[in-house]
Design an enzyme around this catalytic site. Structure first.
Site, PDB file in Angstrom:
ATOM      1  N   ASP A  29       0.862  -1.181   0.000  1.00 42.86           N
ATOM      2  CA  ASP A  29       0.000   0.000   0.000  1.00 42.86           C
ATOM      3  C   ASP A  29       0.910   1.246   0.000  1.00 42.86           C
ATOM      4  O   ASP A  29       1.778   1.355   0.883  1.00 42.86           O
ATOM      5  CB  ASP A  29      -0.863  -0.052   1.278  1.00 42.86           C
ATOM      6  CG  ASP A  29      -1.779   1.157   1.421  1.00 42.86           C
ATOM      7  OD1 ASP A  29      -1.603   2.145   0.666  1.00 42.86           O
ATOM      8  OD2 ASP A  29      -2.656   1.110   2.303  1.00 42.86           O
ATOM      9  N   GLU A  79      30.516   5.751   5.261  1.00 41.15           N
ATOM     10  CA  GLU A  79      30.494   4.292   5.405  1.00 41.15           C
ATOM     11  C   GLU A  79      30.332   3.670   4.017  1.00 41.15           C
ATOM     12  O   GLU A  79      29.943   2.520   3.875  1.00 41.15           O
ATOM     13  CB  GLU A  79      29.411   3.844   6.377  1.00 41.15           C
ATOM     14  CG  GLU A  79      28.052   4.423   6.103  1.00 41.15           C
ATOM     15  CD  GLU A  79      27.075   4.136   7.218  1.00 41.15           C
ATOM     16  OE1 GLU A  79      26.776   2.966   7.453  1.00 41.15           O
ATOM     17  OE2 GLU A  79      26.600   5.092   7.847  1.00 41.15           O
ATOM     18  N   CYS A 111      26.680   5.975  10.702  1.00 42.71           N
ATOM     19  CA  CYS A 111      26.167   7.320  10.393  1.00 42.71           C
ATOM     20  C   CYS A 111      26.713   8.391  11.331  1.00 42.71           C
ATOM     21  O   CYS A 111      26.406   9.572  11.171  1.00 42.71           O
ATOM     22  CB  CYS A 111      24.644   7.314  10.447  1.00 42.71           C
ATOM     23  SG  CYS A 111      23.952   6.102   9.344  1.00 42.71           S
ATOM     24  N   THR A 152      14.122   2.689   2.324  1.00 39.25           N
ATOM     25  CA  THR A 152      14.899   3.641   3.135  1.00 39.25           C
ATOM     26  C   THR A 152      16.295   3.878   2.549  1.00 39.25           C
ATOM     27  O   THR A 152      17.220   4.227   3.268  1.00 39.25           O
ATOM     28  CB  THR A 152      15.002   3.170   4.611  1.00 39.25           C
ATOM     29  OG1 THR A 152      15.764   1.950   4.656  1.00 39.25           O
ATOM     30  CG2 THR A 152      13.648   2.916   5.228  1.00 39.25           C
ATOM     31  N   HIS A 233      19.211  12.544  13.091  1.00 43.07           N
ATOM     32  CA  HIS A 233      19.644  11.651  12.010  1.00 43.07           C
ATOM     33  C   HIS A 233      18.365  10.953  11.528  1.00 43.07           C
ATOM     34  O   HIS A 233      17.612  10.418  12.342  1.00 43.07           O
ATOM     35  CB  HIS A 233      20.644  10.631  12.573  1.00 43.07           C
ATOM     36  CG  HIS A 233      20.890   9.484  11.657  1.00 43.07           C
ATOM     37  ND1 HIS A 233      21.248   9.655  10.336  1.00 43.07           N
ATOM     38  CD2 HIS A 233      20.807   8.137  11.841  1.00 43.07           C
ATOM     39  CE1 HIS A 233      21.390   8.462   9.764  1.00 43.07           C
ATOM     40  NE2 HIS A 233      21.125   7.534  10.659  1.00 43.07           N
ATOM     41  N   LYS A 242       9.282   9.403  15.638  1.00 44.26           N
ATOM     42  CA  LYS A 242       9.050   8.663  16.889  1.00 44.26           C
ATOM     43  C   LYS A 242       9.872   9.275  18.024  1.00 44.26           C
ATOM     44  O   LYS A 242       9.402   9.395  19.155  1.00 44.26           O
ATOM     45  CB  LYS A 242       9.423   7.183  16.713  1.00 44.26           C
ATOM     46  CG  LYS A 242       8.400   6.416  15.877  1.00 44.26           C
ATOM     47  CD  LYS A 242       8.785   4.958  15.744  1.00 44.26           C
ATOM     48  CE  LYS A 242       7.745   4.229  14.905  1.00 44.26           C
ATOM     49  NZ  LYS A 242       8.045   2.811  14.714  1.00 44.26           N
ATOM     50  N   SER A 307      24.833   3.384  13.775  1.00 45.79           N
ATOM     51  CA  SER A 307      24.596   2.000  14.205  1.00 45.79           C
ATOM     52  C   SER A 307      25.882   1.365  14.695  1.00 45.79           C
ATOM     53  O   SER A 307      26.980   1.772  14.350  1.00 45.79           O
ATOM     54  CB  SER A 307      24.027   1.191  13.036  1.00 45.79           C
ATOM     55  OG  SER A 307      22.725   1.606  12.782  1.00 45.79           O
TER      56      SER A 307
HETATM   57  N1  CAA Z   1      -0.680   2.973   5.986  1.00 38.92           N
HETATM   58  C1  CAA Z   1       0.007   3.629   6.951  1.00 38.92           C
HETATM   59  N2  CAA Z   1       0.975   3.043   7.710  1.00 38.92           N
HETATM   60  C2  CAA Z   1       1.285   1.748   7.454  1.00 38.92           C
HETATM   61  C3  CAA Z   1       0.598   1.006   6.459  1.00 38.92           C
HETATM   62  C4  CAA Z   1      -0.422   1.666   5.707  1.00 38.92           C
HETATM   63  N3  CAA Z   1      -1.105   1.036   4.740  1.00 38.92           N
HETATM   64  N4  CAA Z   1       1.104  -0.248   6.446  1.00 38.92           N
HETATM   65  C5  CAA Z   1       2.088  -0.294   7.407  1.00 38.92           C
HETATM   66  N5  CAA Z   1       2.174   0.923   8.010  1.00 38.92           N
HETATM   67  C6  CAA Z   1       3.101   1.324   9.082  1.00 38.92           C
HETATM   68  C7  CAA Z   1       3.301   0.285  10.156  1.00 38.92           C
HETATM   69  O1  CAA Z   1       2.256   0.342  11.120  1.00 38.92           O
HETATM   70  C8  CAA Z   1       4.648   0.702  10.705  1.00 38.92           C
HETATM   71  O2  CAA Z   1       4.471   1.833  11.517  1.00 38.92           O
HETATM   72  P1  CAA Z   1       5.156   1.898  12.967  1.00 38.92           P
HETATM   73  O3  CAA Z   1       6.641   1.807  12.746  1.00 38.92           O
HETATM   74  O4  CAA Z   1       4.730   3.223  13.499  1.00 38.92           O
HETATM   75  O5  CAA Z   1       4.652   0.735  13.731  1.00 38.92           O
HETATM   76  C9  CAA Z   1       5.391   1.182   9.465  1.00 38.92           C
HETATM   77  O6  CAA Z   1       4.399   1.446   8.473  1.00 38.92           O
HETATM   78  C10 CAA Z   1       6.388   0.176   8.903  1.00 38.92           C
HETATM   79  O7  CAA Z   1       5.721  -1.013   8.738  1.00 38.92           O
HETATM   80  P2  CAA Z   1       6.469  -2.398   9.016  1.00 38.92           P
HETATM   81  O8  CAA Z   1       7.189  -2.319  10.329  1.00 38.92           O
HETATM   82  O9  CAA Z   1       5.520  -3.497   8.816  1.00 38.92           O
HETATM   83  O10 CAA Z   1       7.519  -2.332   7.815  1.00 38.92           O
HETATM   84  P3  CAA Z   1       8.662  -3.337   7.416  1.00 38.92           P
HETATM   85  O11 CAA Z   1       8.609  -4.629   8.135  1.00 38.92           O
HETATM   86  O12 CAA Z   1       8.639  -3.370   5.937  1.00 38.92           O
HETATM   87  O13 CAA Z   1      10.027  -2.616   7.924  1.00 38.92           O
HETATM   88  C11 CAA Z   1      11.668  -0.926   8.338  1.00 38.92           C
HETATM   89  C12 CAA Z   1      10.210  -1.216   7.956  1.00 38.92           C
HETATM   90  C13 CAA Z   1      12.018  -1.649   9.643  1.00 38.92           C
HETATM   91  C14 CAA Z   1      11.822   0.554   8.535  1.00 38.92           C
HETATM   92  C15 CAA Z   1      12.579  -1.408   7.173  1.00 38.92           C
HETATM   93  O14 CAA Z   1      12.317  -0.641   6.038  1.00 38.92           O
HETATM   94  C16 CAA Z   1      14.072  -1.300   7.487  1.00 38.92           C
HETATM   95  O15 CAA Z   1      14.648  -2.192   8.092  1.00 38.92           O
HETATM   96  N6  CAA Z   1      14.722  -0.194   7.041  1.00 38.92           N
HETATM   97  C17 CAA Z   1      16.096   0.109   7.376  1.00 38.92           C
HETATM   98  C18 CAA Z   1      16.100   0.729   8.735  1.00 38.92           C
HETATM   99  C19 CAA Z   1      17.392   1.426   9.025  1.00 38.92           C
HETATM  100  O16 CAA Z   1      17.861   2.210   8.256  1.00 38.92           O
HETATM  101  N7  CAA Z   1      18.010   1.115  10.163  1.00 38.92           N
HETATM  102  C20 CAA Z   1      19.270   1.706  10.496  1.00 38.92           C
HETATM  103  C21 CAA Z   1      19.019   2.938  11.219  1.00 38.92           C
HETATM  104  S1  CAA Z   1      20.439   3.908  11.582  1.00 38.92           S
HETATM  105  C22 CAA Z   1      21.199   4.125  10.122  1.00 38.92           C
HETATM  106  O17 CAA Z   1      20.932   5.000   9.356  1.00 38.92           O
HETATM  107  C23 CAA Z   1      22.238   3.152   9.920  1.00 38.92           C
HETATM  108  C24 CAA Z   1      23.552   3.669  10.230  1.00 38.92           C
HETATM  109  O18 CAA Z   1      24.024   4.168  11.267  1.00 38.92           O
HETATM  110  C25 CAA Z   1      24.338   3.460   9.109  1.00 38.92           C
END
Ligand code: CAA
Length: 387
Positions: A29, A79, A111, A152, A233, A242, A307
């Site tokens: 979606d 990185e 980061c 992302t 960040h 959040k 991270s």
């Molecule tokens: N309408 C509105 N919202 C919806 C929706 C819809 N139809 N369907 C789902 N959502 C919402 C969910 O409720 C959820 O919201 P909350 O987080 O508020 O609960 C959100 O959308 C995401 O849904 P999911 O958790 O089901 O999504 P997912 O399993 O696909 O994973 C993610 C999402 C965890 C962000 C994933 O994309 C991910 O792992 N991304 C990478 C994250 C990341 O970058 N981490 C490192 C952070 S630090 C960094 O930058 C690294 C560094 O230091 C190098």
């Protein structure tokens, strides 16, 4: 003596993917990406843009306005390093004709790398007030086609000039740091894409934010209501949202609406560029300064997270007439010049860019005149050219 940010340069590659198109292609979606994750677009780098070329492009956007001879330090946080030994900063120094006396090196802690550079630069300028320091953050966030992290991704660079008597943001003394050896995100040496435990990384990020923000307020004897804005960040804007919700819980109406509005202003560019790892917090700063409403001497809190993991909270104050040092129309032009890719085009460009071309193949860039790009390797030495 006041020390801080005197110039901000930004670059992002000339292609992007729209999140509605990506959602359709991945049978999701669109509101999951637009609202749930909080991303509308992501920049995509082809094979001709890497961390070095993007860092050169971000820095050259302000280079004509500074005294190159004063630059005594050049730090490159990334990185997405292009060599296991040689610093990315040496390619930049050479492209931009910085003096040979410059001390220069690369920093890595996910980061957090650019913030490490900013802190080193602040201390360097304190000891060498007649010198300035350039700090670059430049990264390609790559998780892979059809992975959970795909939405992302992003690409870009931010470059800062740190000096005495800065004209944009003075950096306040003091900081609060917190680190822990954990595995929320990492990229093994043999992989061009990152591995991530996305939900765990969100938990750790929020925990580190609360710890460092609380410690910082104790250190400075400040309240949340003292801050005009909090910026973050932003691996994806929902993650910062959040944290901001935690910050404004139980605050008075004026404080929570001010911090909520300035959060949105600070997230505006990240929402359409995507994650640029080291530079992401500083893209939030640019976005806040160009799109938010701040008075002179406004207190801005900055939360940096890398991270692995390392968190740090620090702050700065806007300088009178800081707006004169910014050019929001140029930023908009940079974003608007990007060509929208179809999903098959993005998949092909993304996959090709995961590896370097064969040695001696000369790459041609479709960037505009004046931009730098990676033109391939010669005798396995990376070559950079200006269009
Ligand atoms: N309408 C509105 N919202 C919806 C929706 C819809 N139809 N369907 C789902 N959502 C919402 C969910 O409720 C959820 O919201 P909350 O987080 O508020 O609960 C959100 O959308 C995401 O849904 P999911 O958790 O089901 O999504 P997912 O399993 O696909 O994973 C993610 C999402 C965890 C962000 C994933 O994309 C991910 O792992 N991304 C990478 C994250 C990341 O970058 N981490 C490192 C952070 S630090 C960094 O930058 C690294 C560094 O230091 C190098």
């Amino acid at each position: 003596m006041q020390i801080g940010i005197d110039q901000i340069g930004f670059y992002t590659p000339n292609k992007y993917v729209d999140m509605v198109d990506l959602a359709h292609a991945r049978n999701e979606d669109p509101n999951k990406y637009l609202i749930g994750i909080g991303q509308s677009q992501m920049s995509v780098a082809d094979q001709t843009q890497d961390a070095v070329s993007m860092g050169i492009n971000a820095t050259q956007s302000y280079l004509s306005q500074i005294d190159r001879e004063q630059v005594g330090l050049l730090v490159f946080g990334t990185e997405s390093g292009v060599d296991q030994s040689k610093s990315a900063s040496l390619f930049v120094k050479s492209a931009l004709n910085l003096p040979p006396e410059v001390r220069t090196f690369e920093v890595k802690e996910a980061c957090f790398g650019m913030t490490a550079g900013v802190m080193i630069a602040r201390d360097y300028v304190r000891l060498h007030p007649h010198h300035s320091a350039i700090v670059i953050g430049s990264d390609l966030a790559r998780y892979g086609i059809a992975t959970a992290g795909e939405v992302t991704q992003g690409a870009g660079s931010v470059s800062l000039l740190i000096k005495a008597q800065p004209r944009i943001l003075t950096l306040n003394d003091g900081h609060s740091a917190f680190s822990q050896d954990i595995n929320d995100f990492w990229r093994p040496n043999n992989s061009a894409t990152a591995l991530v435990d996305g939900k765990y990384s969100t938990q750790v990020y929020l925990d580190f934010f609360q710890r460092t923000f609380t410690d910082y307020q104790k250190l400075k004897n400040w309240q949340t209501s003292d801050f005009a804005a909090l910026i973050y960040h932003l691996p994806f804007t929902k993650m910062g949202l959040k944290a901001n919700r935690l910050a404004i819980a139980n605050q008075d109406e004026a404080t929570s609406s001010r911090l909520a509005a300035n959060f949105t202003a600070g997230a505006q560019y990240g929402r359409v560029v995507g994650n640029i790892y080291t530079a992401s917090l500083y893209l939030s700063l640019l976005s806040l300064l160009e799109n938010g409403s701040l008075t002179d001497n406004a207190l801005v809190g900055l939360f940096s997270y890398g991270s692995g993991a390392m968190g740090e909270f620090f702050s700065g104050r806007t300088v009178t007439d800081y707006q004169k040092m910014l050019n929001p129309m140029a930023t908009q032009k940079l974003l608007n010049r990007r060509q929208k890719l179809t999903i098959p085009e993005y998949e092909q460009i993304f996959t090709t860019a995961l590896s370097d071309p064969v040695d001696d193949l000369i790459l041609v860039s479709d960037e505009a005149k004046g931009y730098w790009y990676f033109s391939g390797t010669k005798n396995h030495i990376r070559q950079y050219r200006q269009k």
